[in-house]
Design a protein around this motif. Sequence first.
Motif, PDB file in Angstrom:
ATOM      1  N   GLU A   4     134.963 -82.777  23.280  1.00  0.00           N
ATOM      2  CA  GLU A   4     134.568 -82.258  24.591  1.00  0.00           C
ATOM      3  C   GLU A   4     133.872 -80.901  24.455  1.00  0.00           C
ATOM      4  OE1 GLU A   4     138.193 -82.208  26.764  1.00  0.00           O
ATOM      5  OE2 GLU A   4     138.255 -84.380  26.982  1.00  0.00           O
ATOM      6  N   VAL A   5     134.422 -80.046  23.596  1.00  0.00           N
ATOM      7  CA  VAL A   5     133.819 -78.735  23.379  1.00  0.00           C
ATOM      8  C   VAL A   5     132.426 -78.886  22.789  1.00  0.00           C
ATOM      9  CG1 VAL A   5     134.011 -76.596  22.050  1.00  0.00           C
ATOM     10  CG2 VAL A   5     136.040 -77.561  23.153  1.00  0.00           C
ATOM     11  N   LEU A   7     130.422 -81.480  23.085  1.00  0.00           N
ATOM     12  CA  LEU A   7     129.531 -82.037  24.111  1.00  0.00           C
ATOM     13  C   LEU A   7     129.107 -80.970  25.119  1.00  0.00           C
ATOM     14  CD1 LEU A   7     131.194 -85.510  24.732  1.00  0.00           C
ATOM     15  CD2 LEU A   7     128.914 -85.088  23.789  1.00  0.00           C
ATOM     16  N   ILE A   8     130.024 -80.099  25.497  1.00  0.00           N
ATOM     17  CA  ILE A   8     129.676 -79.016  26.421  1.00  0.00           C
ATOM     18  C   ILE A   8     128.688 -78.059  25.762  1.00  0.00           C
ATOM     19  CG2 ILE A   8     130.598 -76.982  27.607  1.00  0.00           C
ATOM     20  CD1 ILE A   8     133.139 -78.694  28.151  1.00  0.00           C
ATOM     21  N   ALA A   9     128.936 -77.710  24.493  1.00  0.00           N
ATOM     22  CA  ALA A   9     128.026 -76.821  23.773  1.00  0.00           C
ATOM     23  C   ALA A   9     126.645 -77.465  23.635  1.00  0.00           C
ATOM     24  CB  ALA A   9     128.593 -76.490  22.394  1.00  0.00           C
ATOM     25  N   TRP A  10     126.625 -78.764  23.306  1.00  0.00           N
ATOM     26  CA  TRP A  10     125.343 -79.469  23.173  1.00  0.00           C
ATOM     27  C   TRP A  10     124.605 -79.466  24.506  1.00  0.00           C
ATOM     28  CZ3 TRP A  10     123.526 -84.020  25.448  1.00  0.00           C
ATOM     29  CH2 TRP A  10     122.317 -84.478  24.936  1.00  0.00           C
ATOM     30  N   GLY A  11     125.324 -79.700  25.601  1.00  0.00           N
ATOM     31  CA  GLY A  11     124.703 -79.684  26.929  1.00  0.00           C
ATOM     32  C   GLY A  11     124.141 -78.318  27.279  1.00  0.00           C
ATOM     33  N   ALA A  12     124.877 -77.264  26.930  1.00  0.00           N
ATOM     34  CA  ALA A  12     124.404 -75.910  27.225  1.00  0.00           C
ATOM     35  C   ALA A  12     123.160 -75.578  26.400  1.00  0.00           C
ATOM     36  CB  ALA A  12     125.512 -74.899  26.939  1.00  0.00           C
ATOM     37  N   THR A  14     121.049 -77.689  25.145  1.00  0.00           N
ATOM     38  CA  THR A  14     119.952 -78.528  25.624  1.00  0.00           C
ATOM     39  C   THR A  14     119.374 -77.976  26.922  1.00  0.00           C
ATOM     40  OG1 THR A  14     120.976 -80.449  24.578  1.00  0.00           O
ATOM     41  CG2 THR A  14     119.305 -80.883  26.239  1.00  0.00           C
ATOM     42  N   CYS A  69     120.364 -78.123  18.942  1.00  0.00           N
ATOM     43  CA  CYS A  69     120.588 -79.367  19.686  1.00  0.00           C
ATOM     44  C   CYS A  69     120.609 -80.555  18.738  1.00  0.00           C
ATOM     45  CB  CYS A  69     119.511 -79.570  20.750  1.00  0.00           C
ATOM     46  SG  CYS A  69     119.627 -78.450  22.134  1.00  0.00           S
TER      47      CYS A  69
END
Length: 88
Positions: A4-5, A7-12, A14, A69
Motif C-alpha cells: 500500500e505504501v 502504491l501510494i508513493a508510486w501514485g504521488a 506519477t 515511477c
Amino acid sequence: PLMEVLLIAWGAFTLVLILLLIYRATLSMQEDDQLFLDEAESHMQKDQEELLGKMNKIQPYVRGFGAACGVLGLVIVGMAVYDALTRL
C-alpha cells in the motif's frame, strides 16, 4: 501494508510527473523554432531564452520522476508476482 505504501508513493510520483509534463508542454507551446529579429524586437529573443532556461531547469526533474515511477512500478509488479508465486 508495504504494498500500500509503495502504491501510494508510486501514485504521488506519477502525479508530480504528470504535472511537470503538463507544465513543460505549456512552456513549449510558447517556444518558437526560429526567430528573425531586428533591434526593435530584441525583447522577443530574451523571452525565448528565458523560456528555454525554464524548460532546461525542469528536464532533470522530469527524468528523475520518470525513473522513480518506472523503478517503483517494477518493484510493485515484482512484489506482486513474488507474492502470487509464494501462495501457490
